[in-house]
Every structure is written in C-alpha cells, then in structure tokens.
Design a protein around this motif. Structure first.
Motif, mmCIF file in Angstrom:
data_model
loop_
_atom_site.group_PDB
_atom_site.id
_atom_site.type_symbol
_atom_site.label_atom_id
_atom_site.label_comp_id
_atom_site.label_asym_id
_atom_site.label_seq_id
_atom_site.Cartn_x
_atom_site.Cartn_y
_atom_site.Cartn_z
ATOM 1 N N LEU A 66 39.760 10.195 15.416
ATOM 2 C CA LEU A 66 38.777 10.618 14.603
ATOM 3 C C LEU A 66 38.254 11.703 16.068
ATOM 4 O O LEU A 66 38.265 10.578 16.874
ATOM 5 C CB LEU A 66 37.648 10.273 13.774
ATOM 6 N N SER A 67 38.252 12.752 15.975
ATOM 7 C CA SER A 67 37.500 13.490 17.379
ATOM 8 C C SER A 67 35.708 13.083 17.495
ATOM 9 O O SER A 67 34.964 13.184 16.082
ATOM 10 C CB SER A 67 37.708 14.568 17.192
ATOM 11 N N GLY A 68 34.227 13.600 18.550
ATOM 12 C CA GLY A 68 33.501 13.908 17.904
ATOM 13 C C GLY A 68 33.079 15.346 18.211
ATOM 14 O O GLY A 68 34.490 16.180 17.372
ATOM 15 N N GLY A 69 32.218 15.521 19.259
ATOM 16 C CA GLY A 69 31.805 16.609 19.361
ATOM 17 C C GLY A 69 31.263 17.504 17.829
ATOM 18 O O GLY A 69 31.486 15.989 16.806
ATOM 19 N N SER A 70 30.434 18.767 17.383
ATOM 20 C CA SER A 70 29.808 18.650 16.293
ATOM 21 C C SER A 70 30.489 19.540 15.426
ATOM 22 O O SER A 70 29.965 19.281 13.923
ATOM 23 C CB SER A 70 28.788 19.931 16.938
ATOM 24 N N THR A 71 32.023 19.795 15.360
ATOM 25 C CA THR A 71 32.254 20.578 13.918
ATOM 26 C C THR A 71 33.166 19.571 13.289
ATOM 27 O O THR A 71 33.146 20.474 12.128
ATOM 28 C CB THR A 71 34.211 21.254 15.023
ATOM 29 N N PRO A 72 33.037 18.614 13.637
ATOM 30 C CA PRO A 72 34.121 17.803 12.343
ATOM 31 C C PRO A 72 32.356 17.239 11.459
ATOM 32 O O PRO A 72 33.023 16.806 10.358
ATOM 33 C CB PRO A 72 34.825 16.287 13.250
ATOM 34 N N GLU A 117 35.587 9.069 23.241
ATOM 35 C CA GLU A 117 34.554 8.367 23.354
ATOM 36 C C GLU A 117 33.911 9.348 24.893
ATOM 37 O O GLU A 117 34.536 9.408 25.881
ATOM 38 C CB GLU A 117 34.470 6.966 23.186
ATOM 39 N N ARG A 118 32.196 9.297 25.023
ATOM 40 C CA ARG A 118 32.584 8.761 25.923
ATOM 41 C C ARG A 118 30.799 8.038 26.930
ATOM 42 O O ARG A 118 30.461 6.876 25.960
ATOM 43 C CB ARG A 118 30.279 10.247 25.853
ATOM 44 N N CYS A 119 31.499 8.126 27.526
ATOM 45 C CA CYS A 119 31.284 7.115 28.289
ATOM 46 C C CYS A 119 29.627 6.632 28.675
ATOM 47 O O CYS A 119 28.633 6.770 29.461
ATOM 48 C CB CYS A 119 31.732 5.976 30.227
ATOM 49 N N GLY A 139 39.290 18.094 18.002
ATOM 50 C CA GLY A 139 38.577 19.394 18.169
ATOM 51 C C GLY A 139 38.763 20.281 19.270
ATOM 52 O O GLY A 139 40.123 19.992 19.797
ATOM 53 N N MET A 140 38.467 21.839 19.177
ATOM 54 C CA MET A 140 38.976 22.288 20.636
ATOM 55 C C MET A 140 37.976 22.679 21.089
ATOM 56 O O MET A 140 36.754 23.443 20.949
ATOM 57 C CB MET A 140 39.826 23.391 20.344
ATOM 58 N N GLY A 141 37.639 22.495 22.834
ATOM 59 C CA GLY A 141 36.755 23.403 23.667
ATOM 60 C C GLY A 141 37.342 24.720 23.784
ATOM 61 O O GLY A 141 37.858 25.282 24.480
ATOM 62 N N LEU A 171 39.439 25.207 26.328
ATOM 63 C CA LEU A 171 40.535 24.998 25.371
ATOM 64 C C LEU A 171 40.804 23.825 25.988
ATOM 65 O O LEU A 171 42.225 23.226 25.599
ATOM 66 C CB LEU A 171 41.755 25.979 26.865
ATOM 67 N N HIS A 172 39.968 22.750 25.849
ATOM 68 C CA HIS A 172 40.201 20.967 26.352
ATOM 69 C C HIS A 172 40.224 20.796 24.672
ATOM 70 O O HIS A 172 40.115 21.059 24.187
ATOM 71 C CB HIS A 172 39.066 20.273 28.107
ATOM 72 N N THR A 173 40.697 19.893 24.300
ATOM 73 C CA THR A 173 41.121 19.212 23.559
ATOM 74 C C THR A 173 40.648 17.854 23.320
ATOM 75 O O THR A 173 41.011 17.233 24.562
ATOM 76 C CB THR A 173 42.352 19.948 22.584
ATOM 77 N N ALA A 174 40.465 16.958 22.653
ATOM 78 C CA ALA A 174 40.364 15.367 22.603
ATOM 79 C C ALA A 174 39.296 15.418 24.626
ATOM 80 O O ALA A 174 38.618 16.438 24.332
ATOM 81 C CB ALA A 174 41.667 13.951 23.355
ATOM 82 N N ARG A 224 31.657 11.080 32.118
ATOM 83 C CA ARG A 224 33.068 10.724 32.721
ATOM 84 C C ARG A 224 33.611 10.009 29.924
ATOM 85 O O ARG A 224 32.798 10.025 29.615
ATOM 86 C CB ARG A 224 32.227 9.652 32.788
ATOM 87 N N ARG A 225 34.263 9.976 30.502
ATOM 88 C CA ARG A 225 35.247 10.017 29.024
ATOM 89 C C ARG A 225 36.497 9.105 28.962
ATOM 90 O O ARG A 225 37.042 8.160 29.815
ATOM 91 C CB ARG A 225 35.536 11.167 28.613
ATOM 92 N N MET A 226 36.347 8.555 28.019
ATOM 93 C CA MET A 226 38.040 7.705 27.637
ATOM 94 C C MET A 226 38.647 8.576 26.219
ATOM 95 O O MET A 226 38.320 9.370 25.482
ATOM 96 C CB MET A 226 37.003 5.927 26.959
ATOM 97 N N ALA A 271 31.785 31.487 18.673
ATOM 98 C CA ALA A 271 31.955 30.784 20.278
ATOM 99 C C ALA A 271 33.909 30.554 20.676
ATOM 100 O O ALA A 271 33.600 30.570 21.770
ATOM 101 C CB ALA A 271 31.145 29.471 20.030
ATOM 102 N N LYS A 272 34.250 29.986 20.033
ATOM 103 C CA LYS A 272 35.568 29.498 19.739
ATOM 104 C C LYS A 272 36.708 30.738 19.286
ATOM 105 O O LYS A 272 37.943 30.747 20.484
ATOM 106 C CB LYS A 272 36.132 28.883 18.793
ATOM 107 N N ARG A 273 36.066 31.626 19.464
ATOM 108 C CA ARG A 273 37.311 32.793 18.642
ATOM 109 C C ARG A 273 37.729 33.543 20.146
ATOM 110 O O ARG A 273 38.912 33.999 20.173
ATOM 111 C CB ARG A 273 35.929 33.905 18.263
HETATM 112 C C1 6PG Z 1 33.909 15.382 22.391
HETATM 113 C C2 6PG Z 1 35.526 16.415 21.762
HETATM 114 C C3 6PG Z 1 35.930 16.890 22.359
HETATM 115 C C4 6PG Z 1 35.738 18.347 20.946
HETATM 116 C C5 6PG Z 1 35.620 19.080 21.879
HETATM 117 C C6 6PG Z 1 35.227 20.524 19.896
HETATM 118 O O1 6PG Z 1 33.610 13.852 22.178
HETATM 119 O O2 6PG Z 1 33.126 16.231 22.847
HETATM 120 O O3 6PG Z 1 36.131 15.329 20.820
HETATM 121 O O4 6PG Z 1 37.013 17.139 22.596
HETATM 122 O O5 6PG Z 1 36.984 17.851 20.056
HETATM 123 O O6 6PG Z 1 35.094 19.566 23.083
HETATM 124 O O7 6PG Z 1 33.409 20.361 20.442
HETATM 125 P P1 6PG Z 1 32.758 20.557 19.908
HETATM 126 O O8 6PG Z 1 33.130 20.423 18.121
HETATM 127 O O9 6PG Z 1 31.275 20.138 19.567
HETATM 128 O O10 6PG Z 1 32.756 22.260 19.615
#
Ligand code: 6PG
Length: 260
Positions: A55-61, A89-91, A157-159, A162-165, A194-196, A217-219
């Motif tokens: 699973l990803s983090g961030g706010s979307t999921p 993950e964020r360090c 998710g996607m920033g 255009l980053h992912t993970a 810093r991330r892993m 915001a992602k459009r």
């Molecule tokens: C994280 C992520 C990252 C995230 C995107 C989208 O730790 O931030 O796993 O890849 O999925 O940055 O983030 P949002 O869902 O917050 O827009």
C-alpha cells in the motif's frame, strides 16, 4: 458493489497505458477498487493460501482504507491471510504524523484481524533498512512456486510532478541496479525529502497494479501523461509497466482532462 466497467463505458476515459476505470464520484471509485481488491485477494488465497498487498501512503487512499474496514460488503475480505507491505515510507520518527505506516496501521491493522507477523512496516530509521526490507520480502515470498513469488496487489498514487511511490523525477532510485527491490531515495521537492521506496523492478513484477488518482489538482498531470512523449526519468509513473501483471488506473471525473 458496482461492476468495474459499468460507468466507464459511458464516459470518455483518458488514454493511459493499461485499463482505465473512471467514476464521477470518489465514493463510486472506491467501490470499484474495493471490488477488484476483494476479487484478487480471494483468488490469491484460494491459489496460494495467502495474499500479499503493498500500500501507498499520501492522502488519496485514506478513504479507501476506511471503507475496507466499515463496508459490510467487504466483510469476507481475507485479512487473516493477508500480508501488508509498504510501497514507500517517509524517513521520520515512528510517532511522526508524516509516517505512512501511522495512517495505514491506525485504519487497517487496528480494525482487522491481520496477524502481527504479517504486518511489514518499512524500517526507515535503520541504516540498512532497505536491504532488510528486501530480505523480508524475499523470505515471505520465496516458498511460493517460481513465477508466483511476487506481490499480488500494489496500490499506487501519483503526485502532480508524476512521481509514484517515492520514485521522484531524476532521482537515483529510478536507476537502481538490477536485483534491488527496495532502496532509500531523496525527493528534494517533497516533505520530508528522505524516503524508502520499492523499485520499478519490485513494483513491475506484481500481479496487479492499481493506480488511484483523484481530484482537480491532478488533472493537469493526467493531461501531460495522455499527451505522451514522457519517459520514466522525468515522469516516473511512466516506469510502471507490469511485466506479467495487470495495470489498472482508477480516476474520478475531476482528475480527468476535458474530452478524455
Ligand atoms: C507518499 C506516497 C506517494 C503518494 C503521492 C500522492 O508517501 O507520499 O506514497 O507516492 O502516493 O505523493 O500523494 P497524495 O495522495 O497525498 O496526493
């Protein structure tokens, strides 16, 4: 629960690599992802006896994770047989609110019957945490028949860049050497930098990769992807090309450019 293509067939979907599921509302999109996740989980448990979910983090999921816990239609989810991994993950310290695992464990672990030994947080504060996580992955998957020793379901998710993970444009992790499944990385434009992260090699080996993108915001970023001509160094999401698995995008209407 809605069928995956019920509405997607009636509205134009952006042309992205893989399959694209579009829903007007985030709640309906979550229905579609949850339905697919449940199908995959049950099939893997039938075939292998367990299910490996990253699973990803961030706010979307976050609303998806909450739904997985309270929707009665998902009561049959095989949590007891599920291994929970992290895409990235964020360090930062364990109790830091920026930690992805904090959100994931608070919602999913505390309210399901996943056995503690099947929960796999990234050891981001250990200097050799990346190779340790790799070893943990290999050990958990190695007993499976060759070819099935891979993650079963990855949620990305996607920033807007255009980053992912935690695979950021131009970052060193994009060129991790063959055989590396997890690495430390830096994203100068994100907080904390810093991330892993799992590598392309690990993510692209998965049986099913879901990319969830919602909101206005992602459009513009989706529009750039549809426009084409991008490579994985400048647009890491382009590096997501499962080798023998499925790639399915889940977008709400707000994330879709005009005209599909
Ligand atoms: C994280 C992520 C990252 C995230 C995107 C989208 O730790 O931030 O796993 O890849 O999925 O940055 O983030 P949002 O869902 O917050 O827009």
């Amino acid at each position: 629960m809605a069928e995956p293509y019920e509405i997607a067939d009636k509205v134009p979907s952006p042309r992205l690599p893989g399959e694209v599921v579009v829903r007007e509302e985030v709640a309906d999109l979550i229905d579609a992802i949850a339905a697919d996740l449940l199908v995959q989980a049950k099939a893997c448990v039938r075939a292998f006896g367990d299910f490996h979910l990253a699973l990803s983090g961030g706010s979307t999921p976050e609303p998806l994770y909450r739904r997985l816990m309270y929707d009665p239609r998902l009561r049959q989810f095989p949590w007891k047989k599920t291994h929970l991994w992290q895409v990235d993950e964020r360090c930062v310290a364990e109790d830091d609110a920026q930690r992805n695992w904090g959100m994931i464990s608070e919602i999913l672990l505390d309210h399901s019957d996943i056995p503690a030994e099947q929960a796999h947080p990234m050891p981001v504060l250990e200097p050799d945490g990346d190779t340790r996580y790799e070893a943990e992955l290999r050990e958990a998957l190695e007993w499976r028949e060759k070819g099935h020793d891979r993650l079963d379901f990855v949620l990305l998710g996607m920033g807007s860049d255009l980053h992912t993970a935690s695979l950021f444009p131009g970052s060193v992790a994009l060129e991790a050497r063959a055989g590396r499944l997890v690495v430390f990385n830096e994203g100068p434009g994100v907080v904390p930098p810093r991330r892993m992260t799992m590598t392309f090699e690990m993510l692209n080996a998965a049986r099913f990769v879901a990319v969830m993108v919602t909101g206005e915001a992602k459009r513009e970023a989706i529009g750039r992807l549809v426009g084409g001509g991008l490579d994985r160094m400048t647009a890491p999401i382009r590096g997501i090309e499962p080798v023998g698995g499925a790639l399915r995008w889940y977008l709400d209407r707000k994330a879709c450019p005009e005209g599909g």
